[in-house]
Design a protein around this motif. Structure first.
Motif, PDB file in Angstrom:
ATOM      1  N   LYS A  44      34.462 -25.391  12.798  1.00 10.46           N
ATOM      2  CA  LYS A  44      34.321 -26.166  11.987  1.00 10.46           C
ATOM      3  C   LYS A  44      33.433 -25.352  10.752  1.00 10.46           C
ATOM      4  N   THR A  45      32.141 -24.704  11.311  1.00 12.95           N
ATOM      5  CA  THR A  45      31.487 -23.634  10.164  1.00 12.95           C
ATOM      6  C   THR A  45      32.329 -23.242   9.806  1.00 12.95           C
ATOM      7  N   THR A  46      33.890 -21.839  10.272  1.00 11.30           N
ATOM      8  CA  THR A  46      34.787 -20.806   9.793  1.00 11.30           C
ATOM      9  C   THR A  46      35.197 -21.676   9.205  1.00 11.30           C
ATOM     10  N   PHE A  86      24.209 -24.494   4.815  1.00 17.83           N
ATOM     11  CA  PHE A  86      24.629 -24.078   5.560  1.00 17.83           C
ATOM     12  C   PHE A  86      23.601 -24.590   6.941  1.00 17.83           C
ATOM     13  N   GLN A  87      24.301 -23.816   7.891  1.00 17.46           N
ATOM     14  CA  GLN A  87      23.854 -24.861   9.310  1.00 17.46           C
ATOM     15  C   GLN A  87      22.361 -23.860   9.868  1.00 17.46           C
ATOM     16  N   ASN A  88      22.647 -22.563   9.430  1.00 19.09           N
ATOM     17  CA  ASN A  88      20.800 -21.891   9.279  1.00 19.09           C
ATOM     18  C   ASN A  88      20.613 -21.924   7.607  1.00 19.09           C
ATOM     19  N   LEU A 177      28.885 -29.977   3.795  1.00 16.55           N
ATOM     20  CA  LEU A 177      27.448 -30.286   4.973  1.00 16.55           C
ATOM     21  C   LEU A 177      27.771 -29.601   5.977  1.00 16.55           C
ATOM     22  N   ASP A 178      27.138 -28.752   6.565  1.00 15.52           N
ATOM     23  CA  ASP A 178      27.261 -27.948   7.852  1.00 15.52           C
ATOM     24  C   ASP A 178      25.783 -28.641   8.788  1.00 15.52           C
ATOM     25  N   GLU A 179      26.428 -29.376   9.795  1.00 16.12           N
ATOM     26  CA  GLU A 179      25.165 -30.220  10.616  1.00 16.12           C
ATOM     27  C   GLU A 179      23.754 -30.052   9.495  1.00 16.12           C
ATOM     28  N   PRO A 180      23.671 -31.182   8.755  1.00 15.41           N
ATOM     29  CA  PRO A 180      22.449 -30.908   8.055  1.00 15.41           C
ATOM     30  C   PRO A 180      21.566 -31.755   9.010  1.00 15.41           C
TER      31      PRO A 180
HETATM   32 MG   LIG Z   1      28.949 -24.578  13.108  1.00 15.08          MG
END
Ligand SMILES: [Mg+2]
Ligand SMILES: Nc1ncnc2c1ncn2[C@@H]1O[C@H](COP(=O)(O)OP(=O)(O)O)[C@@H](O)[C@H]1O
Length: 258
Positions: A44-46, A86-88, A177-180
């Motif tokens: 997903k993040t990729t 970003f997730q981070n 939105l990555d894991e908000p």
């Molecule tokens: Mg991810």
């Protein structure tokens, strides 16, 4: 008729011998709020990194509106109206919430960092308008009271909100939105659900939401794509996805029985 905004066509990303995203094809309609879920390591993040230009595509294409954007850089992707979180969290440490928000305006506007430093007329003419927009946005995120605090000193949930607010100030057409809700407490998560609805419906920003909290996804996404090992294993509305055997297995292990 609804219009296609984003199309991924057989998108593939290899890291050496590991294929993180494999022949992944999907489309997003203008105005959609699409949920993208899948177990850890599904890709997903990729996928977000490929769309946002943070990673180079191995093969396949990304089309936005009518343009092939496969090889654009992150700054070019931001310029055409695609924002991401970003997730981070990637706020500028050492700067206040307000200063982080002001940075957003450098990216899309005709005033640049030198204007800010030298306080030219061009900057002064617009400063009031920007500050007003920032104030309104922070209010919507319920974080106005943190405006003058350094972002480093804030709890993770507040940092998350500030990060999303910054992305919104870019005035994107599409937001990733990555894991908000990561790092948020339950009441912050409830607030964020309403904020995401507001972003999508009231600000009319098409949205792809990667999220591990299934309550959030099932609650707000009319359509959900489920990834596993770099490709789609299921797609449909929340009821369809939740009752899909492959999805249940991907999340819960093959021994699970309904
Ligand atoms: Mg991810
Ligand atoms: N920069 C990278 N270098 C090498 N492998 C990576 C990199 N980024 C992600 N991966 C690998 O690609 C796979 C997909 O990761 P990721 O896209 O982060 O999954 P998800 O976001 O769905 O949890 C994982 O196996 C991960 O270890």
């Amino acid at each position: 008729m609804s219009k296609q905004l984003l199309k991924l066509d057989k998108l593939t990303k290899k890291f050496g011998g590991l294929t993180a995203v494999e022949n992944f094809s999907m489309t997003l309609e203008e105005g959609e709020l699409l949920g993208l879920i899948g177990p850890n390591g599904a890709g997903k993040t990729t996928t977000f990194n490929l769309i946002s230009g943070n990673l180079a595509v191995t093969s396949g294409n990304i089309v936005y509106k009518d343009d092939d954007i496969t090889d654009l850089r992150p700054d070019q992707i931001a310029d055409i109206g695609i924002a991401r979180t970003f997730q981070n969290i990637r706020l500028m440490t050492g700067m206040t919430v307000l200063e982080n928000m002001q940075l957003a305006f450098h990216i899309w506007n005709d005033y640049n960092i030198l204007d800010t430093i030298f306080r030219t007329n061009r900057f002064l003419g617009k400063e009031d308008q920007y500050l007003k927009e920032i104030d309104e946005t922070l209010k919507h995120f319920n974080i106005s009271q943190y405006k003058d605090e350094k972002v480093d000193d804030l709890p993770p949930g507040i940092q998350r909100k500030a990060d999303i607010a910054r992305a919104i100030l870019l005035k994107p057409n599409l937001i990733l939105l990555d894991e908000p809700t990561a790092g948020m407490n339950p009441s912050e998560t409830d607030e964020l659900v309403n904020i995401i609805k507001w972003i999508n419906k009231d600000l009319n920003i098409s949205t792809i939401l990667v999220e591990h909290d299934m309550r959030v996804i099932m609650n707000i996404c009319p359509r959900i794509i489920v990834m596993e090992q770099g490709d789609i294993i299921a797609e449909g509305n929340p009821e369809h996805v939740q009752s899909n055997q492959k999805v249940i297995e991907a999340y819960l292990g093959k021994s699970y029985q309904i």
